[in-house]
Design a protein around this motif. Sequence first.
Motif, mmCIF file in Angstrom:
data_model
loop_
_atom_site.group_PDB
_atom_site.id
_atom_site.type_symbol
_atom_site.label_atom_id
_atom_site.label_comp_id
_atom_site.label_asym_id
_atom_site.label_seq_id
_atom_site.Cartn_x
_atom_site.Cartn_y
_atom_site.Cartn_z
ATOM 1 N N ARG A 1 171.627 78.843 -34.117
ATOM 2 C CA ARG A 1 171.705 78.428 -35.517
ATOM 3 C C ARG A 1 170.991 79.500 -36.321
ATOM 4 N NH1 ARG A 1 169.526 74.461 -32.890
ATOM 5 N NH2 ARG A 1 167.523 74.495 -33.927
ATOM 6 N N PHE A 2 171.571 79.889 -37.443
ATOM 7 C CA PHE A 2 170.866 80.818 -38.322
ATOM 8 C C PHE A 2 170.914 80.286 -39.746
ATOM 9 C CE2 PHE A 2 175.147 82.403 -38.947
ATOM 10 C CZ PHE A 2 175.168 82.765 -40.289
ATOM 11 N N THR A 3 169.899 80.626 -40.503
ATOM 12 C CA THR A 3 169.795 80.226 -41.896
ATOM 13 C C THR A 3 169.196 81.378 -42.683
ATOM 14 O OG1 THR A 3 169.353 77.953 -41.217
ATOM 15 C CG2 THR A 3 168.872 78.506 -43.498
ATOM 16 N N SER A 4 169.798 81.667 -43.811
ATOM 17 C CA SER A 4 169.269 82.661 -44.730
ATOM 18 C C SER A 4 169.203 82.025 -46.108
ATOM 19 C CB SER A 4 170.152 83.911 -44.760
ATOM 20 O OG SER A 4 169.629 84.838 -45.682
ATOM 21 N N VAL A 5 168.003 81.922 -46.636
ATOM 22 C CA VAL A 5 167.820 81.348 -47.971
ATOM 23 C C VAL A 5 167.967 82.475 -48.975
ATOM 24 C CG1 VAL A 5 166.258 80.091 -49.490
ATOM 25 C CG2 VAL A 5 166.293 79.601 -47.044
ATOM 26 N N ARG A 6 168.905 82.292 -49.881
ATOM 27 C CA ARG A 6 169.218 83.326 -50.863
ATOM 28 C C ARG A 6 169.082 82.753 -52.259
ATOM 29 N NH1 ARG A 6 175.042 84.921 -48.952
ATOM 30 N NH2 ARG A 6 174.634 86.820 -50.065
ATOM 31 N N THR A 7 169.007 83.625 -53.250
ATOM 32 C CA THR A 7 168.894 83.145 -54.628
ATOM 33 C C THR A 7 170.163 82.428 -55.076
ATOM 34 O OG1 THR A 7 169.589 85.308 -55.410
ATOM 35 C CG2 THR A 7 167.226 84.890 -55.337
ATOM 36 N N ILE A 8 171.293 82.742 -54.466
ATOM 37 C CA ILE A 8 172.547 82.092 -54.857
ATOM 38 C C ILE A 8 172.908 80.925 -53.943
ATOM 39 C CG2 ILE A 8 173.483 84.153 -55.942
ATOM 40 C CD1 ILE A 8 175.189 84.549 -53.405
ATOM 41 N N GLY A 9 172.053 80.608 -52.992
ATOM 42 C CA GLY A 9 172.324 79.502 -52.089
ATOM 43 C C GLY A 9 171.900 79.824 -50.675
ATOM 44 N N ILE A 10 172.325 78.994 -49.762
ATOM 45 C CA ILE A 10 171.946 79.149 -48.362
ATOM 46 C C ILE A 10 173.150 79.639 -47.574
ATOM 47 C CG2 ILE A 10 171.216 77.922 -46.290
ATOM 48 C CD1 ILE A 10 169.610 76.069 -48.061
ATOM 49 N N LEU A 11 172.924 80.683 -46.795
ATOM 50 C CA LEU A 11 173.928 81.181 -45.866
ATOM 51 C C LEU A 11 173.498 80.683 -44.496
ATOM 52 C CD1 LEU A 11 176.330 83.076 -45.151
ATOM 53 C CD2 LEU A 11 174.653 84.901 -44.901
ATOM 54 N N SER A 12 174.369 79.951 -43.820
ATOM 55 C CA SER A 12 173.994 79.414 -42.513
ATOM 56 C C SER A 12 175.207 79.376 -41.598
ATOM 57 C CB SER A 12 173.386 78.017 -42.657
ATOM 58 O OG SER A 12 174.352 77.113 -43.158
ATOM 59 N N GLY A 13 174.918 79.237 -40.326
ATOM 60 C CA GLY A 13 175.985 79.141 -39.354
ATOM 61 C C GLY A 13 175.430 78.751 -38.004
ATOM 62 N N GLU A 14 176.339 78.427 -37.108
ATOM 63 C CA GLU A 14 175.951 78.061 -35.750
ATOM 64 C C GLU A 14 177.114 78.352 -34.821
ATOM 65 O OE1 GLU A 14 177.017 73.332 -35.789
ATOM 66 O OE2 GLU A 14 174.977 73.936 -36.271
ATOM 67 N N GLY A 15 176.802 78.403 -33.552
ATOM 68 C CA GLY A 15 177.817 78.675 -32.556
ATOM 69 C C GLY A 15 177.170 78.904 -31.211
ATOM 70 N N THR A 16 177.891 79.534 -30.327
ATOM 71 C CA THR A 16 177.370 79.857 -29.002
ATOM 72 C C THR A 16 177.653 81.323 -28.716
ATOM 73 O OG1 THR A 16 177.840 77.608 -28.248
ATOM 74 C CG2 THR A 16 177.454 79.269 -26.552
ATOM 75 N N PHE A 17 176.574 82.047 -28.421
ATOM 76 C CA PHE A 17 176.714 83.461 -28.083
ATOM 77 C C PHE A 17 177.327 83.608 -26.691
ATOM 78 C CE2 PHE A 17 173.094 84.475 -31.082
ATOM 79 C CZ PHE A 17 173.827 85.314 -31.908
ATOM 80 N N ALA A 18 178.176 84.593 -26.555
ATOM 81 C CA ALA A 18 178.642 85.045 -25.248
ATOM 82 C C ALA A 18 177.913 86.359 -24.963
ATOM 83 C CB ALA A 18 180.155 85.265 -25.280
ATOM 84 N N ILE A 19 177.908 86.777 -23.726
ATOM 85 C CA ILE A 19 177.280 88.048 -23.378
ATOM 86 C C ILE A 19 178.379 89.006 -22.960
ATOM 87 C CG2 ILE A 19 175.680 89.230 -21.840
ATOM 88 C CD1 ILE A 19 174.115 86.564 -21.735
ATOM 89 N N LYS A 20 178.414 90.138 -23.641
ATOM 90 C CA LYS A 20 179.430 91.149 -23.350
ATOM 91 C C LYS A 20 178.760 92.518 -23.412
ATOM 92 C CE LYS A 20 183.874 92.907 -24.815
ATOM 93 N NZ LYS A 20 184.925 92.874 -25.817
#
Length: 157
Positions: free
Chosen positions: A92-111
């Motif tokens: 999960r990642f979250t970035s708090v920005r002046t124009i809102g929140i950028l966020s996302g989630e998922g599952t990393f693969a290894i390559k």
Amino acid sequence: MIDAISCSSLTKKETFMRRLVRWPSAVLALIWIALSLGCDTTPHARPPQWTAVEITDAAKVAGKWEGILRRTPQNKRNDLVALIIEPDGQFRFTSVRTIGILSGEGTFAIKDGKLTFSSDRGTINAGLFEADGKRMLKAEGIASDGMTYSSELTPIP
């Protein structure tokens, strides 16, 4: 009485001449001191030599990471980003920005020894680096709108 006036005038001239010589000398001395104080003669610490480390398992990078999220093309601000990676690769990642929140989630693969993720919203690639007992994740992402992002993340204890 004439000799007294001449002697008095000569003393004033000498005083004036001495002041005339002292001021530039004093100013030059102050400039030299100011410049020498600004010069650092101590050896600078060399920046750490980061070495890429192969990621063989997501558990190797599991934990909380944080850093600055930079956008390309560069804008006037950089945003803080926090990333949480679980031992199974979920993130999960979250970035708090002046124009809102950028966020996302998922599952990393290894390559190829790196973390990778891809979805309809974009892709993320991250590599692990070590130097002087410290760790860093260098991550790069491309959003579906073509905007690119990069970040150097350090672990949060």
